[in-house]
Design a protein around this motif. Sequence first.
Motif, PDB file in Angstrom:
ATOM      1  N   ASP A   1      26.964 -14.256  84.861  1.00 50.56           N
ATOM      2  CA  ASP A   1      28.220 -13.906  84.208  1.00 50.56           C
ATOM      3  C   ASP A   1      29.422 -14.469  84.969  1.00 50.56           C
ATOM      4  OD1 ASP A   1      27.265 -12.749  81.940  1.00 50.56           O
ATOM      5  OD2 ASP A   1      27.284 -10.706  82.709  1.00 50.56           O
ATOM      6  N   ALA A   2      29.177 -14.914  86.211  1.00 52.22           N
ATOM      7  CA  ALA A   2      30.218 -15.644  86.927  1.00 52.22           C
ATOM      8  C   ALA A   2      29.941 -17.143  86.840  1.00 52.22           C
ATOM      9  CB  ALA A   2      30.271 -15.191  88.387  1.00 52.22           C
ATOM     10  N   SER A   3      29.101 -17.520  85.869  1.00 49.00           N
ATOM     11  CA  SER A   3      28.759 -18.928  85.601  1.00 49.00           C
ATOM     12  C   SER A   3      28.032 -19.618  86.741  1.00 49.00           C
ATOM     13  CB  SER A   3      30.013 -19.735  85.247  1.00 49.00           C
ATOM     14  OG  SER A   3      30.633 -19.186  84.129  1.00 49.00           O
ATOM     15  N   PHE A   4      27.308 -18.855  87.531  1.00 54.93           N
ATOM     16  CA  PHE A   4      26.518 -19.466  88.596  1.00 54.93           C
ATOM     17  C   PHE A   4      25.046 -19.356  88.199  1.00 54.93           C
ATOM     18  CE2 PHE A   4      24.797 -20.130  92.863  1.00 54.93           C
ATOM     19  CZ  PHE A   4      25.590 -21.177  93.283  1.00 54.93           C
ATOM     20  N   ALA A   5      24.574 -20.349  87.458  1.00 55.80           N
ATOM     21  CA  ALA A   5      23.274 -20.243  86.796  1.00 55.80           C
ATOM     22  C   ALA A   5      22.092 -20.405  87.752  1.00 55.80           C
ATOM     23  CB  ALA A   5      23.180 -21.287  85.681  1.00 55.80           C
ATOM     24  N   LEU A   6      22.339 -21.035  88.893  1.00 52.42           N
ATOM     25  CA  LEU A   6      21.220 -21.323  89.793  1.00 52.42           C
ATOM     26  C   LEU A   6      20.546 -20.038  90.284  1.00 52.42           C
ATOM     27  CD1 LEU A   6      19.629 -23.496  91.312  1.00 52.42           C
ATOM     28  CD2 LEU A   6      21.295 -23.315  93.162  1.00 52.42           C
ATOM     29  N   ILE A   7      21.364 -19.078  90.717  1.00 52.61           N
ATOM     30  CA  ILE A   7      20.799 -17.811  91.201  1.00 52.61           C
ATOM     31  C   ILE A   7      20.092 -17.087  90.061  1.00 52.61           C
ATOM     32  CG2 ILE A   7      21.412 -15.503  92.032  1.00 52.61           C
ATOM     33  CD1 ILE A   7      23.367 -16.774  93.923  1.00 52.61           C
TER      34      ILE A   7
ATOM     35  N   VAL B   1      40.551  -9.972  80.993  1.00 48.52           N
ATOM     36  CA  VAL B   1      39.531  -9.737  79.975  1.00 48.52           C
ATOM     37  C   VAL B   1      38.258 -10.531  80.300  1.00 48.52           C
ATOM     38  CG1 VAL B   1      38.972  -9.970  77.523  1.00 48.52           C
ATOM     39  CG2 VAL B   1      41.265  -9.263  78.210  1.00 48.52           C
ATOM     40  N   ALA B   2      38.453 -11.749  80.787  1.00 46.58           N
ATOM     41  CA  ALA B   2      37.311 -12.626  81.055  1.00 46.58           C
ATOM     42  C   ALA B   2      36.397 -12.078  82.151  1.00 46.58           C
ATOM     43  CB  ALA B   2      37.804 -14.020  81.430  1.00 46.58           C
ATOM     44  N   ASP B   3      36.886 -11.141  82.933  1.00 48.11           N
ATOM     45  CA  ASP B   3      36.037 -10.553  83.979  1.00 48.11           C
ATOM     46  C   ASP B   3      35.275  -9.330  83.480  1.00 48.11           C
ATOM     47  OD1 ASP B   3      36.254 -12.333  86.018  1.00 48.11           O
ATOM     48  OD2 ASP B   3      37.896 -11.309  87.045  1.00 48.11           O
ATOM     49  N   PHE B   4      35.484  -8.960  82.221  1.00 53.70           N
ATOM     50  CA  PHE B   4      34.774  -7.766  81.749  1.00 53.70           C
ATOM     51  C   PHE B   4      33.250  -7.912  81.785  1.00 53.70           C
ATOM     52  CE2 PHE B   4      32.728  -5.161  78.503  1.00 53.70           C
ATOM     53  CZ  PHE B   4      32.946  -3.929  79.079  1.00 53.70           C
ATOM     54  N   PRO B   5      32.688  -9.041  81.306  1.00 55.09           N
ATOM     55  CA  PRO B   5      31.225  -9.155  81.371  1.00 55.09           C
ATOM     56  C   PRO B   5      30.689  -8.978  82.797  1.00 55.09           C
ATOM     57  CG  PRO B   5      32.115 -10.884  79.977  1.00 55.09           C
ATOM     58  CD  PRO B   5      33.291 -10.194  80.612  1.00 55.09           C
ATOM     59  N   LEU B   6      31.422  -9.529  83.724  1.00 49.53           N
ATOM     60  CA  LEU B   6      31.034  -9.428  85.134  1.00 49.53           C
ATOM     61  C   LEU B   6      31.045  -7.960  85.595  1.00 49.53           C
ATOM     62  CD1 LEU B   6      30.430 -11.345  87.488  1.00 49.53           C
ATOM     63  CD2 LEU B   6      32.878 -11.475  87.922  1.00 49.53           C
ATOM     64  N   CYS B   7      32.144  -7.269  85.278  1.00 53.92           N
ATOM     65  CA  CYS B   7      32.254  -5.851  85.663  1.00 53.92           C
ATOM     66  C   CYS B   7      31.178  -5.029  84.960  1.00 53.92           C
ATOM     67  CB  CYS B   7      33.621  -5.297  85.292  1.00 53.92           C
ATOM     68  SG  CYS B   7      34.959  -6.054  86.204  1.00 53.92           S
TER      69      CYS B   7
ATOM     70  N   LYS C   1      28.291  -5.947  83.739  1.00 53.12           N
ATOM     71  CA  LYS C   1      26.943  -6.196  84.256  1.00 53.12           C
ATOM     72  C   LYS C   1      26.774  -5.573  85.636  1.00 53.12           C
ATOM     73  CE  LYS C   1      23.018  -7.340  83.572  1.00 53.12           C
ATOM     74  NZ  LYS C   1      22.259  -6.937  82.373  1.00 53.12           N
ATOM     75  N   SER C   2      27.844  -5.547  86.417  1.00 52.76           N
ATOM     76  CA  SER C   2      27.710  -4.967  87.759  1.00 52.76           C
ATOM     77  C   SER C   2      27.503  -3.452  87.680  1.00 52.76           C
ATOM     78  CB  SER C   2      28.921  -5.313  88.630  1.00 52.76           C
ATOM     79  OG  SER C   2      30.036  -4.507  88.297  1.00 52.76           O
ATOM     80  N   PHE C   3      27.956  -2.813  86.603  1.00 47.99           N
ATOM     81  CA  PHE C   3      27.659  -1.397  86.369  1.00 47.99           C
ATOM     82  C   PHE C   3      26.286  -1.253  85.697  1.00 47.99           C
ATOM     83  CE2 PHE C   3      31.268   1.673  86.862  1.00 47.99           C
ATOM     84  CZ  PHE C   3      32.153   0.829  87.487  1.00 47.99           C
TER      85      PHE C   3
ATOM     86  N   ILE D   1      20.907  -8.943  89.652  1.00 43.81           N
ATOM     87  CA  ILE D   1      21.670  -9.774  90.592  1.00 43.81           C
ATOM     88  C   ILE D   1      21.832 -11.167  89.988  1.00 43.81           C
ATOM     89  CG2 ILE D   1      21.576 -10.942  92.848  1.00 43.81           C
ATOM     90  CD1 ILE D   1      20.163  -8.353  93.903  1.00 43.81           C
ATOM     91  N   GLY D   2      20.740 -11.672  89.420  1.00 46.16           N
ATOM     92  CA  GLY D   2      20.804 -12.970  88.757  1.00 46.16           C
ATOM     93  C   GLY D   2      21.757 -12.948  87.572  1.00 46.16           C
TER      94      GLY D   2
END
Lengths: 500, 178
Positions: free
Chosen positions: A258-264, A481-487, A489-491, A252-253
Amino acid sequence: MGRFLDLEGAAIAGHRPWPRFVVDVEQWRSAAHRLADGACALGGLWADSESVHMALIDAKAGRAVFSLPCPDRRFPSIGQFHPPAIRLERAIADLFGFVADGASDTRPWLDHGRWYLTHPLGQWTQRTAPFEPYRFLPSEGEGLHQIAVGPVHAGIIEPGHFRFTAQGEAVVRLEERLGYTHKGVEWLMAGADLSTAAKLSGRVSGDSTVAYALAFARASEAALGIEVPDRAHWLRALMGELERLANHIGDIGAICNDASFALIHAHCGILREKILRAADFCFGHRLMRDCIVSGGVAVDLPGDGRARLLALLEELRPYFARIVDLYDNTASLQDRTVGTGILRPELAERFGAGGFVGRASGRAFDARRSLAYPPYDVLAFDVPVLHEGDVNARVWIRIREVEQSLSLVRQILERAPEGSLCAERPHAAGGEGVALVEGFRGDVLVWLRLDGDGRVARCHLRDPSWFQWPLLEIAIEGNIVADFPLCNKSFNCSYSGHDL
Amino acid sequence: MRRLFLESIARAPLPEKLPPPDAELVALAAELDAAARRKLGRSLSIRHVDAGSCNGCELETHALQNAFYDLERIGLRFVASPRHADVLLVTGPVTRNMREALERTWQATPDPKWVVAAGDCAIDGGLFVRSYAVSGGVEAVIPVDLRIRGCPPRPMDLLSGLMALLQAPRATKHDGRP
């Protein structure tokens, strides 16, 4: 004769706990059509020296293994009717040299032309012919360009190759090429004694070491008819839930990162570390590796282990709730996760996608519930299901599963019976066993045949990622393309678990 | 979010002190600055390469970046490209399918460079060494300067190993092909 759904075959004695049927070509084909119709899900497809085997899973009818003898090393392709089987057939061709008749994609999969032999698990021969370059699928059209990524990636992650075809920012096609971490686990398994084989199984996918060790142990216990002591069942579940908690919270963190929200990410990293330290304190290893053995468990919870874990729960619950609150109330973060990387429910169903990938897209399968192996048969928990199928839904499934696991750990600590940890292993005895276990990523299947000396004759381990990786290719289509890391990681599919 | 921030500021810091057996590390840390500067200026950049690991070593390598170990406070950081790296941290037995990628990553790393084999598999191939699909440990493919045992190594072991690297005599400069 035996029956599964409306399929028939000759039942084999000594295969536990599901029935195994030897079928002929016609029955094999009709099973393929039943899969294509969606009457049941494919649990696995593998070979041994003389046959191909297929595990079928149905919510109501239960589970069965179908075996087709193929003395001429050919069998009718399942993949031509049911795409989830395609990569499994390509792997069978690489490892055993069996030809899937009618298969549309006959490119190699795990074999990259780097081994000194061909068909290492079948009738192997020294490699002589030069290996053809891998043919990626073509994409044609105005203004398309390709982006090749990997096998060495930019982060601390496993190796694999991604070939993107993009038009501007949008991904038109993603093709995965895997197999880089292929270590020959199933070849090493053959001839191994049970304890070596158990260690190997715990090193198939490090993040799921408990789940794999449990699946292997349960398959071996089924093959040998071992009755596992009660306390061992409960301690196994305790380790399994701690593994799930650590992975879900860590991921989850990482997704938020990967959405650049480092706090979580920072706070989830702290929680994950606390869980691993508690696991280390209780079982002597941060990932709880080699703690589950055939017949039971190798370590008991120490005297002060219960108090340590209860204190961990006390701390985790409110801490995690605030992280969830932050996720839920940060619009800029939701902007990245909502509607991104959508996996449609019909595809999750068709591929039999397990774990949070399936459950975020409406497939309500959880081996802990559907197979209710002990102690889950007497524990209270929900199996959360959503239908949106986007990154956000996969995050929420994991959030809900963290909450369920926190409750399960508490129930286990309150109710675990006292008693012995490990059953006596019977003297040399053969048999066949199969087990399906819910790891954090989804259902892990282990099929095992032991010879008369109690050594492994053939062991197949099927990671949930086999049925998730292909769906990632589909989910990314049309995203930037920039959303690939996010996708990705979510898998969070396993490379090592898939490559074996 | 504001509350989380404020509380984090008010709370005692999480990073592990480096006391015994980390006492050794404290001493190392004192010398770190001088050693690192002598070699590479203010810090070492690490590029991780998974050469076929089961991903257990990756999990613990990740942990180095959490608030407890906080690798960057001692001047070590992970970078995205071998061209930015001073150190290759290699995990896993080297599979035959990854061998060329590892060699090319090593070649892409500018001199001077150091190679760390992290984990039992990276040291000697571990349980997988007999396999047709595995070349062996990292040493079978590229020269290794430091070995960190464990399956996987604990983050503290990784940390103290990496700090030891900074103390190593600077004789280890590699160039040429493996």
